[in-house]
Design a protein around this motif. Structure first.
Motif, PDB file in Angstrom:
ATOM      1  N   ASP A  55       0.855  -1.183   0.000  1.00 57.91           N
ATOM      2  CA  ASP A  55       0.000   0.000   0.000  1.00 57.91           C
ATOM      3  C   ASP A  55       0.896   1.240   0.000  1.00 57.91           C
ATOM      4  O   ASP A  55       1.361   1.699   1.044  1.00 57.91           O
ATOM      5  N   ARG A  56       1.135   1.785  -1.191  1.00 63.13           N
ATOM      6  CA  ARG A  56       2.054   2.925  -1.339  1.00 63.13           C
ATOM      7  C   ARG A  56       1.588   4.115  -0.519  1.00 63.13           C
ATOM      8  O   ARG A  56       2.386   4.793   0.116  1.00 63.13           O
ATOM      9  N   THR A  57       0.294   4.388  -0.532  1.00 61.57           N
ATOM     10  CA  THR A  57      -0.233   5.541   0.208  1.00 61.57           C
ATOM     11  C   THR A  57       0.060   5.406   1.691  1.00 61.57           C
ATOM     12  O   THR A  57       0.519   6.362   2.330  1.00 61.57           O
ATOM     13  N   ALA A  58      -0.183   4.225   2.246  1.00 65.60           N
ATOM     14  CA  ALA A  58       0.075   4.003   3.671  1.00 65.60           C
ATOM     15  C   ALA A  58       1.565   4.123   3.981  1.00 65.60           C
ATOM     16  O   ALA A  58       1.943   4.693   5.009  1.00 65.60           O
ATOM     17  N   LEU A  59       2.397   3.600   3.110  1.00 66.14           N
ATOM     18  CA  LEU A  59       3.849   3.667   3.313  1.00 66.14           C
ATOM     19  C   LEU A  59       4.320   5.119   3.284  1.00 66.14           C
ATOM     20  O   LEU A  59       5.078   5.551   4.156  1.00 66.14           O
ATOM     21  N   VAL A  60       3.857   5.890   2.310  1.00 67.73           N
ATOM     22  CA  VAL A  60       4.233   7.309   2.228  1.00 67.73           C
ATOM     23  C   VAL A  60       3.771   8.048   3.476  1.00 67.73           C
ATOM     24  O   VAL A  60       4.522   8.839   4.053  1.00 67.73           O
ATOM     25  N   GLU A  61       2.551   7.796   3.924  1.00 69.19           N
ATOM     26  CA  GLU A  61       2.034   8.467   5.119  1.00 69.19           C
ATOM     27  C   GLU A  61       2.880   8.136   6.347  1.00 69.19           C
ATOM     28  O   GLU A  61       3.179   9.028   7.151  1.00 69.19           O
ATOM     29  N   ARG A  62       3.272   6.881   6.509  1.00 61.33           N
ATOM     30  CA  ARG A  62       4.125   6.494   7.645  1.00 61.33           C
ATOM     31  C   ARG A  62       5.456   7.225   7.592  1.00 61.33           C
ATOM     32  O   ARG A  62       5.947   7.742   8.598  1.00 61.33           O
ATOM     33  N   ILE A  63       6.060   7.252   6.403  1.00 62.78           N
ATOM     34  CA  ILE A  63       7.360   7.910   6.239  1.00 62.78           C
ATOM     35  C   ILE A  63       7.236   9.410   6.513  1.00 62.78           C
ATOM     36  O   ILE A  63       8.013   9.977   7.288  1.00 62.78           O
ATOM     37  N   GLU A  64       6.259  10.053   5.895  1.00 64.62           N
ATOM     38  CA  GLU A  64       6.106  11.500   6.069  1.00 64.62           C
ATOM     39  C   GLU A  64       5.820  11.862   7.530  1.00 64.62           C
ATOM     40  O   GLU A  64       6.351  12.866   8.025  1.00 64.62           O
ATOM     41  N   HIS A  65       5.016  11.074   8.205  1.00 63.94           N
ATOM     42  CA  HIS A  65       4.718  11.335   9.618  1.00 63.94           C
ATOM     43  C   HIS A  65       5.999  11.224  10.454  1.00 63.94           C
ATOM     44  O   HIS A  65       6.283  12.097  11.290  1.00 63.94           O
ATOM     45  N   ALA A  66       6.773  10.163  10.235  1.00 67.10           N
ATOM     46  CA  ALA A  66       8.012   9.967  10.990  1.00 67.10           C
ATOM     47  C   ALA A  66       9.023  11.072  10.696  1.00 67.10           C
ATOM     48  O   ALA A  66       9.710  11.550  11.606  1.00 67.10           O
ATOM     49  N   LEU A  67       9.120  11.492   9.441  1.00 66.94           N
ATOM     50  CA  LEU A  67      10.053  12.567   9.089  1.00 66.94           C
ATOM     51  C   LEU A  67       9.639  13.888   9.736  1.00 66.94           C
ATOM     52  O   LEU A  67      10.483  14.614  10.262  1.00 66.94           O
ATOM     53  N   ALA A  68       8.348  14.197   9.707  1.00 68.86           N
ATOM     54  CA  ALA A  68       7.871  15.439  10.338  1.00 68.86           C
ATOM     55  C   ALA A  68       8.152  15.420  11.834  1.00 68.86           C
ATOM     56  O   ALA A  68       8.592  16.427  12.404  1.00 68.86           O
ATOM     57  N   ASP A  69       7.910  14.272  12.474  1.00 68.92           N
ATOM     58  CA  ASP A  69       8.190  14.151  13.909  1.00 68.92           C
ATOM     59  C   ASP A  69       9.671  14.339  14.203  1.00 68.92           C
ATOM     60  O   ASP A  69      10.052  14.986  15.177  1.00 68.92           O
ATOM     61  N   SER A  70      10.518  13.769  13.369  1.00 69.70           N
ATOM     62  CA  SER A  70      11.955  13.796  13.613  1.00 69.70           C
ATOM     63  C   SER A  70      12.607  15.134  13.270  1.00 69.70           C
ATOM     64  O   SER A  70      13.467  15.610  13.995  1.00 69.70           O
ATOM     65  N   PHE A  71      12.190  15.738  12.154  1.00 72.02           N
ATOM     66  CA  PHE A  71      12.869  16.944  11.681  1.00 72.02           C
ATOM     67  C   PHE A  71      12.118  18.239  11.995  1.00 72.02           C
ATOM     68  O   PHE A  71      12.656  19.326  11.826  1.00 72.02           O
ATOM     69  N   GLY A  72      10.857  18.120  12.388  1.00 70.27           N
ATOM     70  CA  GLY A  72      10.107  19.294  12.798  1.00 70.27           C
ATOM     71  C   GLY A  72       9.431  20.064  11.679  1.00 70.27           C
ATOM     72  O   GLY A  72       8.939  21.171  11.896  1.00 70.27           O
ATOM     73  N   PHE A  73       9.400  19.527  10.494  1.00 72.48           N
ATOM     74  CA  PHE A  73       8.692  20.155   9.378  1.00 72.48           C
ATOM     75  C   PHE A  73       8.257  19.066   8.406  1.00 72.48           C
ATOM     76  O   PHE A  73       8.828  17.975   8.373  1.00 72.48           O
ATOM     77  N   ALA A  74       7.222  19.367   7.628  1.00 69.92           N
ATOM     78  CA  ALA A  74       6.701  18.407   6.654  1.00 69.92           C
ATOM     79  C   ALA A  74       7.718  18.179   5.537  1.00 69.92           C
ATOM     80  O   ALA A  74       8.332  19.137   5.054  1.00 69.92           O
ATOM     81  N   ILE A  75       7.882  16.922   5.161  1.00 73.26           N
ATOM     82  CA  ILE A  75       8.775  16.570   4.063  1.00 73.26           C
ATOM     83  C   ILE A  75       7.993  15.669   3.106  1.00 73.26           C
ATOM     84  O   ILE A  75       7.924  14.452   3.307  1.00 73.26           O
ATOM     85  N   PRO A  76       7.384  16.259   2.078  1.00 75.58           N
ATOM     86  CA  PRO A  76       6.694  15.424   1.107  1.00 75.58           C
ATOM     87  C   PRO A  76       7.657  14.394   0.508  1.00 75.58           C
ATOM     88  O   PRO A  76       8.804  14.722   0.171  1.00 75.58           O
ATOM     89  N   THR A  77       7.183  13.172   0.417  1.00 73.75           N
ATOM     90  CA  THR A  77       8.009  12.049  -0.023  1.00 73.75           C
ATOM     91  C   THR A  77       7.351  11.389  -1.223  1.00 73.75           C
ATOM     92  O   THR A  77       6.175  11.041  -1.173  1.00 73.75           O
TER      93      THR A  77
END
Length: 183
Positions: A55-77
């Motif tokens: 599920d590409r959409t779910a995978l992208v959402e997981r990655i983007e959520h983790a990146l935003a949490d870690s780096f403090g800003f949204a990172i479209p992937t």
């Protein structure tokens, strides 16, 4: 779930304008999601990993959520599998062509469909031209005007198609594909 497949993540707008993303930390975040064989390629936001997720959409959402949490800003992937990138490179109008001295060939990877686009699409100044597109990738020629690089077509692509977009020079995309195949 199916067998692990190699994915290429193209991160949008990192390491520009104060949006610092250290590649070591990026690898840690992706590995922390349970993704396998995580590697990065140059500091412009390219990562490789394996996953059995279908599920590409779910995978992208997981990655983007983790990146935003870690780096403090949204990172479209934007994700591509190796076969998808191979097909996009093969479909490119740049294969076997050399750019003129004032030109740069670019591939703009998008998060959604570019269907219905009318190509070629040119900027008013003539500093970029979208020659055409595959399902989710636009093929762009950038031209230097008066010795200066032209404007970025990505905002136009994003607004026109309602997608996120991030570009890589054609020769860089070829190198990213080659690097994605290395263990």
């Amino acid at each position: 779930m199916s067998a692990d497949q190699t994915h290429i993540a193209f991160l949008r707008a990192v390491n520009v304008g104060g949006r610092k993303v250290e590649m070591a930390r990026l690898r840690e975040v992706l590995a922390g999601l349970g993704l396998g064989s995580v590697r990065t390629y140059i500091a412009s936001g390219n990562a490789f990993f394996t996953s059995a997720e279908t599920d590409r959409t779910a995978l992208v959402e997981r990655i983007e959520h983790a990146l935003a949490d870690s780096f403090g800003f949204a990172i479209p992937t934007i994700l591509r599998t190796v076969p998808e990138l191979e097909a996009e490179l093969a479909a490119s109008p740049f294969v076997g062509r050399e750019p003129a001295e004032d030109e740069r060939f670019s591939m703009v990877f998008t998060s959604g469909s570019l269907a219905g686009g009318e190509f070629p699409m040119r900027s008013a100044k003539g500093d970029w031209e979208i020659l055409g597109a595959s399902e989710r990738t636009a093929y762009v020629i950038w031209r230097r005007l008066n010795g200066r690089p032209g404007a970025n077509p990505n905002p136009v692509i994003e607004k026109t198609f309602g997608v996120y977009a991030t570009g890589r020079f054609f020769h860089t995309a070829e190198k990213i594909l080659a690097a994605s195949r290395k263990a």
